[in-house]
Design a protein around this motif. Sequence first.
Motif, PDB file in Angstrom:
ATOM      1  N   PHE A  98       0.831  -1.202   0.000  1.00 47.41           N
ATOM      2  CA  PHE A  98       0.000   0.000   0.000  1.00 47.41           C
ATOM      3  C   PHE A  98       0.867   1.255   0.000  1.00 47.41           C
ATOM      4  CE2 PHE A  98      -2.800   3.100   2.205  1.00 47.41           C
ATOM      5  CZ  PHE A  98      -3.921   3.011   1.403  1.00 47.41           C
ATOM      6  N   GLU A  99       1.979   1.219   0.756  1.00 47.71           N
ATOM      7  CA  GLU A  99       2.890   2.354   0.799  1.00 47.71           C
ATOM      8  C   GLU A  99       3.819   2.383  -0.412  1.00 47.71           C
ATOM      9  OE1 GLU A  99       3.154   4.866   3.943  1.00 47.71           O
ATOM     10  OE2 GLU A  99       1.331   4.275   2.920  1.00 47.71           O
ATOM     11  N   ALA A 100       4.281   1.205  -0.835  1.00 50.22           N
ATOM     12  CA  ALA A 100       5.256   1.145  -1.926  1.00 50.22           C
ATOM     13  C   ALA A 100       4.693   1.681  -3.241  1.00 50.22           C
ATOM     14  CB  ALA A 100       5.739  -0.288  -2.116  1.00 50.22           C
ATOM     15  N   MET A 101       3.390   1.517  -3.453  1.00 46.10           N
ATOM     16  CA  MET A 101       2.803   1.977  -4.722  1.00 46.10           C
ATOM     17  C   MET A 101       2.867   3.501  -4.869  1.00 46.10           C
ATOM     18  SD  MET A 101      -1.326   1.705  -4.115  1.00 46.10           S
ATOM     19  CE  MET A 101      -1.268   0.106  -3.348  1.00 46.10           C
ATOM     20  N   LYS A 181      -6.999   7.853   0.176  1.00 48.59           N
ATOM     21  CA  LYS A 181      -6.868   7.235  -1.140  1.00 48.59           C
ATOM     22  C   LYS A 181      -8.142   7.357  -1.961  1.00 48.59           C
ATOM     23  CE  LYS A 181      -2.860   5.079  -1.831  1.00 48.59           C
ATOM     24  NZ  LYS A 181      -2.163   5.719  -0.725  1.00 48.59           N
ATOM     25  N   LEU A 182      -9.316   7.388  -1.318  1.00 52.17           N
ATOM     26  CA  LEU A 182     -10.566   7.341  -2.093  1.00 52.17           C
ATOM     27  C   LEU A 182     -10.724   8.499  -3.097  1.00 52.17           C
ATOM     28  CD1 LEU A 182     -13.087   5.955   0.547  1.00 52.17           C
ATOM     29  CD2 LEU A 182     -12.585   4.990  -1.684  1.00 52.17           C
ATOM     30  N   PRO A 183     -10.529   9.761  -2.822  1.00 50.77           N
ATOM     31  CA  PRO A 183     -10.447  10.402  -1.509  1.00 50.77           C
ATOM     32  C   PRO A 183     -11.802  11.008  -1.137  1.00 50.77           C
ATOM     33  CG  PRO A 183      -9.665  11.912  -3.189  1.00 50.77           C
ATOM     34  CD  PRO A 183     -10.179  10.685  -3.914  1.00 50.77           C
ATOM     35  N   VAL A 184     -11.995  11.288   0.144  1.00 56.22           N
ATOM     36  CA  VAL A 184     -13.220  11.931   0.608  1.00 56.22           C
ATOM     37  C   VAL A 184     -12.903  13.346   1.081  1.00 56.22           C
ATOM     38  CG1 VAL A 184     -14.237   9.730   1.302  1.00 56.22           C
ATOM     39  CG2 VAL A 184     -12.956  11.051   2.965  1.00 56.22           C
ATOM     40  N   VAL A 185     -13.896  14.209   1.040  1.00 56.04           N
ATOM     41  CA  VAL A 185     -13.747  15.586   1.518  1.00 56.04           C
ATOM     42  C   VAL A 185     -13.528  15.544   3.029  1.00 56.04           C
ATOM     43  CG1 VAL A 185     -14.916  17.815   1.725  1.00 56.04           C
ATOM     44  CG2 VAL A 185     -15.234  16.406  -0.330  1.00 56.04           C
ATOM     45  N   PRO A 186     -12.583  16.279   3.604  1.00 57.47           N
ATOM     46  CA  PRO A 186     -11.689  17.271   2.987  1.00 57.47           C
ATOM     47  C   PRO A 186     -10.295  16.719   2.688  1.00 57.47           C
ATOM     48  CG  PRO A 186     -11.628  17.535   5.351  1.00 57.47           C
ATOM     49  CD  PRO A 186     -12.519  16.335   5.085  1.00 57.47           C
ATOM     50  N   LEU A 187     -10.178  15.408   2.546  1.00 57.65           N
ATOM     51  CA  LEU A 187      -8.869  14.782   2.319  1.00 57.65           C
ATOM     52  C   LEU A 187      -8.559  14.630   0.833  1.00 57.65           C
ATOM     53  CD1 LEU A 187      -9.266  11.974   5.005  1.00 57.65           C
ATOM     54  CD2 LEU A 187      -8.163  14.190   5.285  1.00 57.65           C
ATOM     55  N   HIS A 188      -9.298  15.361  -0.005  1.00 58.99           N
ATOM     56  CA  HIS A 188      -9.201  15.211  -1.455  1.00 58.99           C
ATOM     57  C   HIS A 188      -8.335  16.283  -2.115  1.00 58.99           C
ATOM     58  CE1 HIS A 188     -11.923  18.467  -0.884  1.00 58.99           C
ATOM     59  NE2 HIS A 188     -12.073  18.673  -2.187  1.00 58.99           N
ATOM     60  N   LEU A 189      -7.690  17.130  -1.325  1.00 58.95           N
ATOM     61  CA  LEU A 189      -7.026  18.305  -1.891  1.00 58.95           C
ATOM     62  C   LEU A 189      -5.870  17.955  -2.830  1.00 58.95           C
ATOM     63  CD1 LEU A 189      -7.033  20.611   1.269  1.00 58.95           C
ATOM     64  CD2 LEU A 189      -8.661  20.541  -0.627  1.00 58.95           C
ATOM     65  N   TRP A 190      -5.325  16.758  -2.717  1.00 59.97           N
ATOM     66  CA  TRP A 190      -4.241  16.343  -3.614  1.00 59.97           C
ATOM     67  C   TRP A 190      -4.763  15.911  -4.983  1.00 59.97           C
ATOM     68  CZ3 TRP A 190      -4.615  11.487  -5.682  1.00 59.97           C
ATOM     69  CH2 TRP A 190      -5.474  10.592  -5.034  1.00 59.97           C
ATOM     70  N   GLN A 191      -6.032  15.547  -5.062  1.00 59.88           N
ATOM     71  CA  GLN A 191      -6.543  14.832  -6.223  1.00 59.88           C
ATOM     72  C   GLN A 191      -6.517  15.646  -7.516  1.00 59.88           C
ATOM     73  OE1 GLN A 191     -10.760  13.880  -6.258  1.00 59.88           O
ATOM     74  NE2 GLN A 191     -10.325  11.830  -7.037  1.00 59.88           N
ATOM     75  N   ALA A 192      -7.056  16.855  -7.462  1.00 64.41           N
ATOM     76  CA  ALA A 192      -7.170  17.652  -8.685  1.00 64.41           C
ATOM     77  C   ALA A 192      -5.800  17.919  -9.311  1.00 64.41           C
ATOM     78  CB  ALA A 192      -7.882  18.967  -8.380  1.00 64.41           C
ATOM     79  N   THR A 207      -6.800   6.905 -11.313  1.00 68.49           N
ATOM     80  CA  THR A 207      -8.250   6.972 -11.154  1.00 68.49           C
ATOM     81  C   THR A 207      -8.905   5.600 -11.281  1.00 68.49           C
ATOM     82  OG1 THR A 207      -8.525   7.427 -13.503  1.00 68.49           O
ATOM     83  CG2 THR A 207      -8.338   9.312 -12.047  1.00 68.49           C
ATOM     84  N   GLY A 208      -8.382   4.780 -12.206  1.00 64.68           N
ATOM     85  CA  GLY A 208      -9.031   3.504 -12.493  1.00 64.68           C
ATOM     86  C   GLY A 208      -8.780   2.428 -11.474  1.00 64.68           C
ATOM     87  N   VAL A 209      -7.604   2.481 -10.814  1.00 61.94           N
ATOM     88  CA  VAL A 209      -7.258   1.389  -9.893  1.00 61.94           C
ATOM     89  C   VAL A 209      -6.851   1.893  -8.510  1.00 61.94           C
ATOM     90  CG1 VAL A 209      -5.833  -0.653  -9.545  1.00 61.94           C
ATOM     91  CG2 VAL A 209      -6.491   0.010 -11.857  1.00 61.94           C
ATOM     92  N   MET A 210      -5.923   2.853  -8.445  1.00 62.11           N
ATOM     93  CA  MET A 210      -5.393   3.232  -7.134  1.00 62.11           C
ATOM     94  C   MET A 210      -6.476   3.782  -6.217  1.00 62.11           C
ATOM     95  SD  MET A 210      -2.117   5.606  -6.076  1.00 62.11           S
ATOM     96  CE  MET A 210      -0.931   4.381  -6.603  1.00 62.11           C
ATOM     97  N   ALA A 211      -7.389   4.578  -6.757  1.00 63.81           N
ATOM     98  CA  ALA A 211      -8.479   5.090  -5.928  1.00 63.81           C
ATOM     99  C   ALA A 211      -9.366   3.962  -5.412  1.00 63.81           C
ATOM    100  CB  ALA A 211      -9.317   6.095  -6.725  1.00 63.81           C
ATOM    101  N   LYS A 212      -9.460   2.891  -6.186  1.00 62.26           N
ATOM    102  CA  LYS A 212     -10.291   1.752  -5.779  1.00 62.26           C
ATOM    103  C   LYS A 212      -9.671   0.982  -4.615  1.00 62.26           C
ATOM    104  CE  LYS A 212     -12.830   2.626  -9.452  1.00 62.26           C
ATOM    105  NZ  LYS A 212     -12.044   3.758  -9.987  1.00 62.26           N
ATOM    106  N   ILE A 213      -8.358   1.085  -4.463  1.00 59.39           N
ATOM    107  CA  ILE A 213      -7.712   0.382  -3.361  1.00 59.39           C
ATOM    108  C   ILE A 213      -8.186   0.945  -2.022  1.00 59.39           C
ATOM    109  CG2 ILE A 213      -5.463  -0.031  -2.248  1.00 59.39           C
ATOM    110  CD1 ILE A 213      -4.241  -0.349  -4.967  1.00 59.39           C
ATOM    111  N   GLY A 214      -8.535   2.233  -1.996  1.00 56.22           N
ATOM    112  CA  GLY A 214      -9.096   2.803  -0.774  1.00 56.22           C
ATOM    113  C   GLY A 214     -10.391   2.127  -0.382  1.00 56.22           C
TER     114      GLY A 214
END
Length: 233
Positions: A98-101, A181-192, A207-214
């Motif tokens: 999870f961290e290595a990716m 990782k999902l991310p949810v508000v307010p932890l989404h600030l990195w996403q955009a 978007t297709g896979v890494m977000a799904k790991i959350g």
Amino acid sequence: AVAGIALPLLGAGMVATKAVTWFVVPVIGTEVKWLLTSDGVSAWMVALLAALVPATLLSARRIVGERMREFAALVFLMQGCMTGAFLSGDLLVFYAFFEAMLIPAAVLIALFGGRDRRRAAMLFMGFSLAGSAPMFFAIWWIALACQTTELAVLATRLPTMLDPQFAPWLFWAVALAFLVKLPVVPLHLWQADAYAEGPAPASALLTGVMAKIGLFGVARILVPLFPVEAARF
């Protein structure tokens, strides 16, 4: 070739490798098992990843040009780490993948992204590492209390051992990593920034896979290990 190997998992049902002791956690003496498991959920996630990687590589040729070798190496490293996270049957092994990716993902953004790519990569790493740090200490406590990090054993043992006053803190320590990782508000600030500045083929994997790991972590780790707290929160 990897996609071809992944496809048979879809019809294989529940399969697992033999649990082998990988190493012993210092100080507390808990054995960490190298154990990979596949079922109807993880097999589909591995197949999705295996199908996206060839598409990512094929679509990247014009974007990365002569640096295709470096791009492909990072994509394969990212694929290996994400596949390991989906198949891990041990909590600490899952955490390691999870961290290595994060490393190949951040490097892909920093090397092949847009004008503000380095800031986007640092923001992505900063949020991810900050969210995962409490999870590490939670795993340490779980390993000390249960003397195992094998997920199937923890699902039966941990819920009966938790102090009702302490359990919510442990729950949120693990949940935070998945919510980033999902991310949810307010932890989404990195996403955009990460999606906009990263190269389009790499963003497809983010978007297709890494977000799904959350979400996978919530369903496969958070809810089974903390059923009472998951129902409450």
